[in-house]
Design a protein around this motif. Structure first.
Motif, PDB file in Angstrom:
ATOM      1  N   PRO A   1     -37.059  12.420 -51.257  1.00 33.57           N
ATOM      2  CA  PRO A   1     -38.331  12.632 -51.955  1.00 33.57           C
ATOM      3  C   PRO A   1     -39.065  13.917 -51.545  1.00 33.57           C
ATOM      4  N   THR A   2     -38.652  14.559 -50.468  1.00 27.63           N
ATOM      5  CA  THR A   2     -39.326  15.790 -50.041  1.00 27.63           C
ATOM      6  C   THR A   2     -38.576  17.049 -50.476  1.00 27.63           C
ATOM      7  N   LEU A   3     -37.654  16.905 -51.408  1.00 23.08           N
ATOM      8  CA  LEU A   3     -36.874  18.039 -51.901  1.00 23.08           C
ATOM      9  C   LEU A   3     -37.767  19.169 -52.424  1.00 23.08           C
ATOM     10  N   TRP A   4     -38.889  18.802 -53.041  1.00 19.84           N
ATOM     11  CA  TRP A   4     -39.823  19.792 -53.590  1.00 19.84           C
ATOM     12  C   TRP A   4     -40.299  20.775 -52.526  1.00 19.84           C
ATOM     13  N   PHE A   5     -40.415  20.308 -51.277  1.00 14.65           N
ATOM     14  CA  PHE A   5     -40.940  21.134 -50.188  1.00 14.65           C
ATOM     15  C   PHE A   5     -40.076  22.382 -49.983  1.00 14.65           C
ATOM     16  N   TYR A   6     -38.765  22.214 -50.001  1.00 20.63           N
ATOM     17  CA  TYR A   6     -37.865  23.339 -49.775  1.00 20.63           C
ATOM     18  C   TYR A   6     -37.897  24.319 -50.952  1.00 20.63           C
ATOM     19  N   ARG A   7     -38.059  23.790 -52.149  1.00 25.59           N
ATOM     20  CA  ARG A   7     -38.228  24.668 -53.319  1.00 25.59           C
ATOM     21  C   ARG A   7     -39.544  25.423 -53.219  1.00 25.59           C
ATOM     22  N   HIS A   8     -40.586  24.726 -52.806  1.00 25.71           N
ATOM     23  CA  HIS A   8     -41.911  25.346 -52.660  1.00 25.71           C
ATOM     24  C   HIS A   8     -41.869  26.511 -51.663  1.00 25.71           C
ATOM     25  N   LEU A   9     -41.040  26.406 -50.643  1.00 26.07           N
ATOM     26  CA  LEU A   9     -40.900  27.473 -49.654  1.00 26.07           C
ATOM     27  C   LEU A   9     -39.923  28.569 -50.103  1.00 26.07           C
ATOM     28  N   GLY A  10     -39.457  28.495 -51.338  1.00 20.01           N
ATOM     29  CA  GLY A  10     -38.585  29.538 -51.868  1.00 20.01           C
ATOM     30  C   GLY A  10     -37.116  29.323 -51.616  1.00 20.01           C
ATOM     31  N   GLY A  11     -36.734  28.133 -51.147  1.00 18.02           N
ATOM     32  CA  GLY A  11     -35.316  27.850 -50.946  1.00 18.02           C
ATOM     33  C   GLY A  11     -34.565  27.878 -52.270  1.00 18.02           C
ATOM     34  N   ARG A  12     -33.422  28.487 -52.264  1.00 18.91           N
ATOM     35  CA  ARG A  12     -32.602  28.615 -53.473  1.00 18.91           C
ATOM     36  C   ARG A  12     -31.416  27.670 -53.358  1.00 18.91           C
ATOM     37  N   PRO A  13     -31.265  26.715 -54.305  1.00 18.84           N
ATOM     38  CA  PRO A  13     -30.082  25.851 -54.265  1.00 18.84           C
ATOM     39  C   PRO A  13     -28.821  26.702 -54.365  1.00 18.84           C
TER      40      PRO A  13
END
Length: 196
Positions: free
Chosen positions: A148-160
């Protein structure tokens, strides 16, 4: 007050307890109830105690410690209480960064009552700064696709950057790799907000 500092061997028991508590909240409904119920803070603490002492491959563990009015009501202590932690070092698999020295955030766990207060971002910043200091030019982490915290890494600019199927707790699960390349993108995303 909440401070971030390098973990000490005496923090291992608290880190093990945070690990178990966060798994029981974050993975409820994703992992079998029986598996979550039998997680052992003592067993996890032993692993983290070893991890704190082992600094090979640039490995480090940082903790978030709450004291004073920010301390958990059930765990007041003079030195404060560990409420979250991050661990990492040079990547265990280097294939995501084409030949570059890559860092890996191995774990990031924060008690539920302390989310949405910037503590996770501060822990990520401590790890990113550490990885950069030991020569890593990029950073990555693996996270379960249904976390459920996947959004956090996207918010920090993480690129899948990759996905893979693993077996965990007796069932197949998909995990995603997030990458920050160059590592300065993670440092910029976690920089303290300027004071006005």
């Amino acid at each position: 007050m909440i401070c971030i500092r390098r973990a000490r061997p005496t923090d291992a028991a608290a880190i093990g307890a945070v690990h178990v508590a966060t798994w029981r909240t974050a993975y409820a409904g994703l992992l079998p109830d029986d598996y979550l119920a039998h997680l052992s803070p003592v067993r996890h603490a032993a692993g983290y105690e070893q991890g704190i002492a082992d600094r090979r491959n640039g490995h480090a563990v940082f903790v978030a410690v709450a004291s004073g009015p920010d301390a958990p009501m059930d765990r007041p202590g003079e030195g404060g209480a560990v409420i979250g932690f991050v661990s990492g070092g040079r990547a265990r698999q280097g294939w995501l960064a084409q030949g570059e020295v890559q860092g890996e955030v191995e774990t990031l766990y924060l008690l539920e009552d302390y989310r949405d207060r910037g503590v996770g971002r501060r822990l990520m910043r401590a790890m990113a700064a550490h990885l950069a200091a030991v020569g890593c030019r990029s950073a990555m982490l693996w996270v379960l696709k249904d976390n459920p915290t996947l959004w956090f890494y996207r918010h920090l600019g993480g690129r899948p950057a990759a996905r893979e199927m693993i077996r965990f707790a007796g069932q197949p699960m998909e995990q995603l790799a997030f990458v920050w390349d160059p590592i300065e993108t993670l440092l910029a995303a976690t920089a303290p907000a300027p004071e006005s």
